[in-house]
Design an enzyme around this catalytic site. Sequence first.
Site, short mmCIF file in Angstrom:
data_model
loop_
_atom_site.label_atom_id
_atom_site.label_comp_id
_atom_site.label_asym_id
_atom_site.label_seq_id
_atom_site.Cartn_x
_atom_site.Cartn_y
_atom_site.Cartn_z
N LYS A 54 3.60 2.74 -9.05
CA LYS A 54 4.40 3.91 -8.67
C LYS A 54 5.85 3.50 -8.44
O LYS A 54 6.79 4.15 -8.91
CB LYS A 54 3.82 4.57 -7.40
CG LYS A 54 2.54 5.34 -7.68
CD LYS A 54 1.78 5.72 -6.42
CE LYS A 54 0.45 6.39 -6.81
NZ LYS A 54 -0.41 6.69 -5.67
N GLN A 98 -0.42 6.09 0.65
CA GLN A 98 -1.49 5.73 -0.28
C GLN A 98 -2.85 5.85 0.42
O GLN A 98 -3.06 5.28 1.48
CB GLN A 98 -1.27 4.29 -0.78
CG GLN A 98 -2.25 3.85 -1.84
CD GLN A 98 -2.13 4.64 -3.13
OE1 GLN A 98 -1.03 4.90 -3.63
NE2 GLN A 98 -3.27 5.04 -3.69
N ASP A 121 2.69 14.24 -2.94
CA ASP A 121 1.28 14.27 -3.36
C ASP A 121 0.72 15.69 -3.31
O ASP A 121 -0.35 15.95 -3.86
CB ASP A 121 0.44 13.38 -2.43
CG ASP A 121 0.06 12.05 -3.08
OD1 ASP A 121 0.16 11.95 -4.32
OD2 ASP A 121 -0.32 11.14 -2.34
#
Length: 305
Positions: A54, A98, A121
């Site tokens: 990422k 994460q 997200d």
Amino acid sequence: MGAQLIDGKAYAQAVRTRVGLRVRELVAETGQTPGLAVVLVGHDPASEIYVRSKGKQAVEAGMASFEHRLPADTSAETLLGVIAQLNEDKNVHGILVQLPLPAHLDARAVINAISPQKDVDGFHISNVGMVGTGQDAIVPCTPLGCMMMLRTLHDDFRGKTALVIGHSNVVGKPMARLLLNADCTVMVAHKSSTNIPELARMADIIVAAAGVPGLVKADWIKPDATVIDVGINRIPAPDLGPDKTRITGDVDFDNARSVAGAITPVPGGVGPMTIACLLANTLSAFCHLLGLPERPISLEHQEPT
Ligand code: NAD
């Protein structure tokens, strides 16, 4: 006739290229650089790989990448403190924690501590609620990528029937909501469903996100249906040697491709689109936070390069 292969790598490259071009224009126009902060707690090997990837792709797209690596025994208070700082940080436009988090941390509370405007997200309850009620909001990356690919194949979802297999908050539920928002007729199956083959045979679109290798059989698929395989499963591959493994999806790809109209491979289908959509979401968050009118790359039609 074999199914059309939906090349996720090419779609992802197209999204990354568009994001990168727009980032460079906006940096020149605004003097500011979109910034993505990724928070990793602990040393889960798969998470380490995702976080590196990422950060690398964000930098390649011209963004600033900030990595916050915290030990596995980090307290909730410390983690929430890091998030509070990132919420205030003017150089950070997207924040991603994460998952999975170590068991002592409450993932829901942590996600909901992220500013909804920086929640790239799309897991914050506010974004979930807005997507659920058909409002413009940050959409979770994997379903967003699936929807972008589906839109290249289907101009109009009205009159179409979809089956989403899996009802997680990360994939299945937001996927079903996006299809419903597009006026598709949506069925959702999960591990307690008893009639999945019959439901599948009614579906013009199948999105498989169960995490069960080879779950969707060729004889479940309506001829010419579009099949999106979200599953990422590591299975033993004795043909490659002792102790070797390979990645496979939730669809019996070799047999399904002779029935489906279009199908995503695994690997090389949905997976590459997920990080590309994270970059698109970070760019959208940047524009939103700076009061720029556009939401540059969202659910619109995408063409692969
Ligand atoms: P999850 O474990 O949170 O949810 C699995 C869902 O599948 C649940 O709703 C469960 O009820 C359902 N399910 C389980 N077994 C089933 C069965 N036999 N029949 C029907 N439904 C069943 O998983 P998740 O996070 O939603 O991920 C699903 C899959 O997608 C996993 O393989 C995961 O690795 C993969 N994934 C891929 C990406 C990507 O970028 N391609 C992103 C996220 C998840």
